[in-house]
Enzyme design. Structure first.
Site, PDB file in Angstrom:
ATOM      1  N   ASN A 199      23.935   3.437   4.898  1.00 14.95           N
ATOM      2  CA  ASN A 199      24.918   2.647   4.151  1.00 14.95           C
ATOM      3  C   ASN A 199      24.825   1.150   4.448  1.00 14.95           C
ATOM      4  O   ASN A 199      24.014   0.719   5.267  1.00 14.95           O
ATOM      5  CB  ASN A 199      26.332   3.210   4.332  1.00 14.95           C
ATOM      6  CG  ASN A 199      26.892   2.983   5.721  1.00 14.95           C
ATOM      7  OD1 ASN A 199      26.421   2.149   6.471  1.00 14.95           O
ATOM      8  ND2 ASN A 199      27.911   3.749   6.072  1.00 14.95           N
ATOM      9  N   MET A 212      27.063  -0.744   5.773  1.00 11.21           N
ATOM     10  CA  MET A 212      27.740  -1.117   7.027  1.00 11.21           C
ATOM     11  C   MET A 212      29.076  -1.832   6.863  1.00 11.21           C
ATOM     12  O   MET A 212      29.662  -2.271   7.844  1.00 11.21           O
ATOM     13  CB  MET A 212      26.819  -1.982   7.910  1.00 11.21           C
ATOM     14  CG  MET A 212      25.503  -1.291   8.184  1.00 11.21           C
ATOM     15  SD  MET A 212      24.363  -2.308   9.104  1.00 11.21           S
ATOM     16  CE  MET A 212      22.835  -1.807   8.331  1.00 11.21           C
ATOM     17  N   HIS A 233      29.730   6.263  -3.259  1.00 10.32           N
ATOM     18  CA  HIS A 233      30.954   6.726  -2.612  1.00 10.32           C
ATOM     19  C   HIS A 233      31.445   8.054  -3.188  1.00 10.32           C
ATOM     20  O   HIS A 233      32.646   8.211  -3.433  1.00 10.32           O
ATOM     21  CB  HIS A 233      32.072   5.680  -2.773  1.00 10.32           C
ATOM     22  CG  HIS A 233      31.797   4.367  -2.118  1.00 10.32           C
ATOM     23  ND1 HIS A 233      32.600   3.262  -2.308  1.00 10.32           N
ATOM     24  CD2 HIS A 233      30.811   3.980  -1.266  1.00 10.32           C
ATOM     25  CE1 HIS A 233      32.118   2.248  -1.597  1.00 10.32           C
ATOM     26  NE2 HIS A 233      31.034   2.651  -0.969  1.00 10.32           N
ATOM     27  N   PRO A 239      34.378   3.756   2.087  1.00 10.75           N
ATOM     28  CA  PRO A 239      35.008   4.942   2.691  1.00 10.75           C
ATOM     29  C   PRO A 239      34.616   5.304   4.113  1.00 10.75           C
ATOM     30  O   PRO A 239      35.244   6.184   4.700  1.00 10.75           O
ATOM     31  CB  PRO A 239      34.576   6.064   1.734  1.00 10.75           C
ATOM     32  CG  PRO A 239      33.320   5.588   1.096  1.00 10.75           C
ATOM     33  CD  PRO A 239      33.374   4.094   1.081  1.00 10.75           C
ATOM     34  N   GLN A 240      33.610   4.641   4.712  1.00 11.28           N
ATOM     35  CA  GLN A 240      33.167   5.212   5.993  1.00 11.28           C
ATOM     36  C   GLN A 240      34.265   5.228   7.060  1.00 11.28           C
ATOM     37  O   GLN A 240      34.348   6.176   7.842  1.00 11.28           O
ATOM     38  CB  GLN A 240      31.891   4.557   6.507  1.00 11.28           C
ATOM     39  CG  GLN A 240      31.993   3.107   6.905  1.00 11.28           C
ATOM     40  CD  GLN A 240      30.739   2.650   7.665  1.00 11.28           C
ATOM     41  OE1 GLN A 240      30.042   3.442   8.285  1.00 11.28           O
ATOM     42  NE2 GLN A 240      30.432   1.362   7.603  1.00 11.28           N
ATOM     43  N   GLU A 271      22.164  20.445  11.519  1.00  9.13           N
ATOM     44  CA  GLU A 271      21.828  19.298  10.666  1.00  9.13           C
ATOM     45  C   GLU A 271      20.476  19.519   9.983  1.00  9.13           C
ATOM     46  O   GLU A 271      19.486  19.837  10.641  1.00  9.13           O
ATOM     47  CB  GLU A 271      21.813  18.015  11.503  1.00  9.13           C
ATOM     48  CG  GLU A 271      21.224  16.792  10.821  1.00  9.13           C
ATOM     49  CD  GLU A 271      21.840  16.450   9.456  1.00  9.13           C
ATOM     50  OE1 GLU A 271      23.082  16.430   9.321  1.00  9.13           O
ATOM     51  OE2 GLU A 271      21.054  16.221   8.509  1.00  9.13           O
ATOM     52  N   ALA A 272      20.462  19.294   8.677  1.00  2.93           N
ATOM     53  CA  ALA A 272      19.241  19.522   7.890  1.00  2.93           C
ATOM     54  C   ALA A 272      18.143  18.516   8.220  1.00  2.93           C
ATOM     55  O   ALA A 272      16.950  18.822   8.098  1.00  2.93           O
ATOM     56  CB  ALA A 272      19.574  19.460   6.395  1.00  2.93           C
ATOM     57  N   THR A 287      28.343  11.324   8.996  1.00  2.00           N
ATOM     58  CA  THR A 287      29.354  10.340   9.367  1.00  2.00           C
ATOM     59  C   THR A 287      30.610  11.011   9.923  1.00  2.00           C
ATOM     60  O   THR A 287      31.203  10.544  10.888  1.00  2.00           O
ATOM     61  CB  THR A 287      29.727   9.496   8.129  1.00  2.00           C
ATOM     62  OG1 THR A 287      28.519   9.172   7.436  1.00  2.00           O
ATOM     63  CG2 THR A 287      30.450   8.230   8.526  1.00  2.00           C
TER      64      THR A 287
HETATM   65  C1  LIG Z   1      23.422   3.590   0.202  1.00  5.51           C
HETATM   66  C2  LIG Z   1      24.839   3.749   0.668  1.00  5.51           C
HETATM   67  C3  LIG Z   1      25.609   2.618   0.940  1.00  5.51           C
HETATM   68  C4  LIG Z   1      26.922   2.769   1.372  1.00  5.51           C
HETATM   69  N1  LIG Z   1      27.595   1.665   1.803  1.00  5.51           N
HETATM   70  C5  LIG Z   1      28.781   1.833   2.446  1.00  5.51           C
HETATM   71  C6  LIG Z   1      29.385   0.745   3.124  1.00  5.51           C
HETATM   72  O1  LIG Z   1      28.858  -0.364   3.189  1.00  5.51           O
HETATM   73  N2  LIG Z   1      30.590   0.970   3.725  1.00  5.51           N
HETATM   74  C7  LIG Z   1      31.206   2.195   3.694  1.00  5.51           C
HETATM   75  O2  LIG Z   1      32.301   2.317   4.228  1.00  5.51           O
HETATM   76  N3  LIG Z   1      30.633   3.238   3.075  1.00  5.51           N
HETATM   77  C8  LIG Z   1      29.422   3.086   2.490  1.00  5.51           C
HETATM   78  N4  LIG Z   1      28.809   4.162   1.924  1.00  5.51           N
HETATM   79  C9  LIG Z   1      29.540   5.441   1.867  1.00  5.51           C
HETATM   80  C10 LIG Z   1      29.638   6.151   3.207  1.00  5.51           C
HETATM   81  O3  LIG Z   1      28.477   5.941   3.967  1.00  5.51           O
HETATM   82  C11 LIG Z   1      29.875   7.639   2.920  1.00  5.51           C
HETATM   83  O4  LIG Z   1      31.073   7.782   2.191  1.00  5.51           O
HETATM   84  C12 LIG Z   1      29.998   8.471   4.200  1.00  5.51           C
HETATM   85  O5  LIG Z   1      28.916   8.201   5.045  1.00  5.51           O
HETATM   86  C13 LIG Z   1      30.067   9.947   3.860  1.00  5.51           C
HETATM   87  O6  LIG Z   1      30.182  10.696   5.045  1.00  5.51           O
HETATM   88  P1  LIG Z   1      30.168  12.290   5.038  1.00  5.51           P
HETATM   89  O7  LIG Z   1      30.417  12.719   6.431  1.00  5.51           O
HETATM   90  O8  LIG Z   1      31.056  12.775   3.970  1.00  5.51           O
HETATM   91  O9  LIG Z   1      28.686  12.695   4.593  1.00  5.51           O
HETATM   92  P2  LIG Z   1      27.277  12.300   5.238  1.00  5.51           P
HETATM   93  O10 LIG Z   1      27.417  11.188   6.203  1.00  5.51           O
HETATM   94  O11 LIG Z   1      26.335  12.104   4.119  1.00  5.51           O
HETATM   95  O12 LIG Z   1      26.880  13.578   6.093  1.00  5.51           O
HETATM   96  C14 LIG Z   1      26.516  14.824   5.549  1.00  5.51           C
HETATM   97  C15 LIG Z   1      25.479  15.439   6.489  1.00  5.51           C
HETATM   98  O13 LIG Z   1      25.334  16.816   6.209  1.00  5.51           O
HETATM   99  C16 LIG Z   1      23.963  17.150   6.233  1.00  5.51           C
HETATM  100  N5  LIG Z   1      23.805  18.356   5.400  1.00  5.51           N
HETATM  101  C17 LIG Z   1      24.047  18.490   4.081  1.00  5.51           C
HETATM  102  N6  LIG Z   1      23.855  19.761   3.676  1.00  5.51           N
HETATM  103  C18 LIG Z   1      23.492  20.459   4.785  1.00  5.51           C
HETATM  104  C19 LIG Z   1      23.167  21.828   5.017  1.00  5.51           C
HETATM  105  N7  LIG Z   1      23.199  22.747   4.039  1.00  5.51           N
HETATM  106  N8  LIG Z   1      22.808  22.210   6.272  1.00  5.51           N
HETATM  107  C20 LIG Z   1      22.778  21.293   7.286  1.00  5.51           C
HETATM  108  N9  LIG Z   1      23.084  19.978   7.114  1.00  5.51           N
HETATM  109  C21 LIG Z   1      23.442  19.578   5.881  1.00  5.51           C
HETATM  110  C22 LIG Z   1      23.281  15.911   5.681  1.00  5.51           C
HETATM  111  O14 LIG Z   1      21.907  15.872   6.005  1.00  5.51           O
HETATM  112  C23 LIG Z   1      24.102  14.806   6.326  1.00  5.51           C
HETATM  113  O15 LIG Z   1      23.598  14.463   7.593  1.00  5.51           O
HETATM  114  C24 LIG Z   1      27.497   4.056   1.487  1.00  5.51           C
HETATM  115  C25 LIG Z   1      26.725   5.182   1.219  1.00  5.51           C
HETATM  116  C26 LIG Z   1      25.412   5.050   0.832  1.00  5.51           C
HETATM  117  C27 LIG Z   1      24.595   6.285   0.591  1.00  5.51           C
END
Ligand SMILES: Cc1cc2nc3c(=O)[nH]c(=O)nc-3n(C[C@H](O)[C@H](O)[C@H](O)COP(=O)(O)OP(=O)(O)OC[C@H]3O[C@@H](n4cnc5c(N)ncnc54)[C@H](O)[C@@H]3O)c2cc1C
Ligand SMILES: *[C@@H]1O[C@H](CO)[C@@H](O)[C@H](O)[C@H]1NC(C)=O
Ligand SMILES: *[C@@H]1O[C@H](CO)[C@@H](O)[C@H](O)[C@H]1NC(C)=O
Ligand SMILES: *[C@@H]1O[C@H](CO)[C@@H](O)[C@H](O)[C@H]1NC(C)=O
Length: 583
Positions: free
Chosen positions: A112, A114, A509, A553-554, A48-49, A29
């Site tokens: 997520n 959305m 979250h 948090p998105q 990306e993993a 994200t």
């Molecule tokens: C089921 C669910 C429902 C949700 N609903 C909502 C919602 O309705 N509204 C909202 O605002 N938020 C929602 N959230 C929360 C929101 O989606 C997250 O807070 C946000 O997406 C986190 O973003 P990020 O960039 O921190 O991590 P992520 O988007 O998880 O990205 C991390 C990325 O790093 C990659 N990665 C990890 N380790 C490695 C490595 N060692 N090497 C290479 N790649 C790696 C992963 O594969 C992933 O693609 C929800 C989350 C989930 C799981």
């Protein structure tokens, strides 16, 4: 076998001579938009993993199918999820819970629910206080919340007339994009009844959740592409065309960050189908691996709590005790009732009905599958009638939060909830339709559990508020009989609390595990995401949140991506002669 070796070989050759300006680890994200913005100016590698979710798990594109892969049952798995399972914990009566986190381009934005809205003004003032950085005031971050978003007003031709949406078009900018934010073409009919229930218990209709206030109820905006009612993830929006300057390594796991003698982050060791290489960054390495993986990557690279690293035989480069600590999340739970409006229960139990509704989404962009299931949200501070019974300790804990920070969120959930083990399989197959209201604790005293007395008092009050809504005259025409789960026999605070412990789940979250802030407060990164104690390394994602702002948090992940990208573009890395002056 042969094809795998060929891929591995190609991988090896393709990176042999490659040096990049920046390497971003994690195409989720935050990482993906950040990489795309930086690629306008520099050569980047995005590591990306996972891979493209459209291929591995096509249902991820369908808003109404979002409930399927995320249940709390530890056995739950999907091809785009890491499959994290918690240790047994006290607040959940020693249960172990699956916590979904996206493993694909798009990361958790591909999994997520959305919901898209912005936090409150005063909650960002707390962020400012804890980082001493005024650039995080609501009015200062607003341009970064706006930059990613292309807003499209609701389609009034397809939504029920009694499910109209209020919004503030001025909260968005015409030049924003490419992330699509709009409303589903379909409203949950349960939500239309819930509106009356909220009104009756004193929660009133709000105009908009994108201008710094979270109070009252309304249909939330969602990350949906209006043209085809598909999920709009960071990948679907930012990577739907080729980006010159960006090399994307999919199915490639970052193993650790490598430093030179001056503690400059210079290389990332990566592994693709068991084949290892080092990628080199001449300017900076940015970790955006999410709240559970970013701290892990720092630790295996020698940055973290000394004792923990030494226990795992890792040489300590820089001692940062807060790495992997201070996690915040939002616990949620809710009662379920039988209702006489058509709901998720029917979709789960009738394959022909399900198929017809799925085709209606795919062919006509209509019907329940255009709806991410949770469409009506409400926010409040627990009102006086329940608050007057809170202990001094609880009132004191709640007084830490500013006036506009809601303590509870209520979310329309048109189906049976229970312990959220498996939202499809758990739907009772008894001919009845079910609906629930989810209560989310937004002002936790500890970090994401319901262990302290103040949290327990607030969640019990929240639970009682939900019962008041279901008992309202407005809901009477659709509610059948008494509460189905837990049922009227559960009455005392202790009984309600026991039900909560047995069924609570976290709202996915997790955040704050590499929190930003001042070095004297032991923060892991500064307010520009730069890791204290080393050079040329940042963490930018939910793990870097100073606090978990109220709500979903998105939007803050996208904001952070835009804000830090702009910072890097304006100020360069730690390499002063490259500061851009043409902006
Ligand atoms: C089921 C669910 C429902 C949700 N609903 C909502 C919602 O309705 N509204 C909202 O605002 N938020 C929602 N959230 C929360 C929101 O989606 C997250 O807070 C946000 O997406 C986190 O973003 P990020 O960039 O921190 O991590 P992520 O988007 O998880 O990205 C991390 C990325 O790093 C990659 N990665 C990890 N380790 C490695 C490595 N060692 N090497 C290479 N790649 C790696 C992963 O594969 C992933 O693609 C929800 C989350 C989930 C799981
Ligand atoms: C959910 O409840 C079911 C039925 O009571 C139980 O079998 C299951 O273990 C529970 N799952 C979780 C994750 O608590
Ligand atoms: C709103 O309209 C929809 C569609 O006609 C209907 O299913 C629902 O029951 C209505 N809600 C109320 C509160 O009347
Ligand atoms: C990457 O670099 C480190 C440190 O120089 C080295 O120990 C390691 O073997 C390298 N890995 C590969 C796959 O070349």
């Amino acid at each position: 076998m042969f094809s795998i070796n060929v891929t591995a070989l190609l991988f090896a050759c393709s990176v042999l001579a490659k040096e990049f300006d920046y390497i971003v680890v994690g195409g989720g994200t935050t990482g993906l938009p950040l990489a795309v913005r930086l690629a306008e100016y520099w050569n980047l590698a995005l590591v990306e993993a996972g891979g493209r979710y459209e291929k591995r798990y096509p249902l991820a594109k369908t808003p109404g199918a979002d409930v399927l892969p995320v249940g709390s049952d530890p056995e739950t798995s999907s091809s785009i999820d890491w499959g994290f399972v918690t240790e047994p914990f006290l607040g959940a009566n020693g249960r172990r819970l699956h916590v979904a986190q996206g493993k694909c381009l798009g990361g958790s934005s591909a999994l997520n629910f959305m919901v898209d809205h912005r936090p409150t003004k005063q909650s960002l003032e707390v962020w400012v206080l804890l980082t001493s950085d005024l650039s995080y005031l609501f009015e200062n971050v607003l341009p970064w919340y706006q930059r990613s978003v292309k807003f499209t007003p609701p389609n009034t031709a397809t939504r029920f007339e009694n499910a109209s949406v209020l919004y503030n078009a001025d909260a968005f900018i015409p030049s924003g994009g490419p992330l699509d934010v709009t409303y589903s073409n379909y409203a949950q009919s349960f939500s239309t009844w819930l509106e009356g229930g909220f009104e009756e218990v004193g929660i009133h209709r709000a105009v908009d959740f994108n201008s710094g206030k979270l109070e009252g109820y309304q249909y939330c905006s969602s990350t949906i592409r209006p043209s085809d009612q598909h999920r709009s993830s960071s990948e679907w929006s930012f990577l739907n065309q080729r980006v010159p300057g960006l090399t994307v390594y999919t199915d490639t796991l970052a193993k650790r960050v490598i430093f030179d003698d001056e503690l400059n982050a210079v290389e990332v060791e990566v592994s693709h189908r068991g084949f290892k290489r080092n990628l080199t960054a001449s300017r900076e390495i940015i970790i955006s691996a999410g709240a559970l993986h970013s701290p892990q990557l720092l630790m295996v690279s020698g940055i973290g709590p000394r004792q923990h690293l030494e226990n795992h035989g890792i040489e300590v480069l820089v001692e940062r005790p807060a790495v992997g600590q201070d996690m915040w999340d939002h616990p949620f739970v809710g009662p379920s009732y039988r209702v006489n409006v058509e709901k998720v229960t029917k979709l789960a139990n009738s394959p022909t009905y399900l198929a017809s509704k799925y085709l209606r989404w795919a062919r006509k962009q209509l019907g329940p599958f255009t709806n991410p299931v949770s469409d009506l949200l409400a926010w409040e501070k627990i009102p006086y009638e329940l608050r007057k019974d809170f202990s001094t300790e609880t009132l004191q804990a709640l007084s830490q939060f500013p006036d506009d920070w809601p303590e509870a969120e209520y979310i329309s959930a048109p189906g049976f909830l229970g312990n959220i083990s498996n939202l499809k399989a758990d739907q009772p197959d008894d001919g009845y339709q079910y609906a629930s209201i989810i209560g989310v604790l937004l002002a936790p005293a500890s970090r994401g559990t319901v262990d302290t007395k103040s949290e327990q008092e607030v969640v019990v009050a929240m639970f009682k508020r939900i019962r008041e809504v279901f008992a309202s005259n407005a809901m009477d025409p659709v509610v059948i009989g008494d509460e189905y789960l837990p049922g009227n026999q559960v009455q005392t605070d202790e009984e309600i609390l026991e039900y909560i412990r047995e069924n609570v789940m976290t709202l996915w979250h997790p955040s704050g595990t590499c929190r930003m802030g001042r070095i004297q407060d032991l923060a892991v990164v500064d307010s520009r995401g730069r890791v204290y104690g080393v050079n040329r390394l940042r963490v930018v994602d939910a793990s870097a949140f100073e606090i978990l702002l109220p709500g979903h948090p998105q939007s803050t992940c996208y904001m952070l991506a835009e804000k830090i990208a702009d910072d890097i573009i304006r100020n360069g890395a730690d390499v002063a002669e490259d500061v851009r002056t043409d902006l």
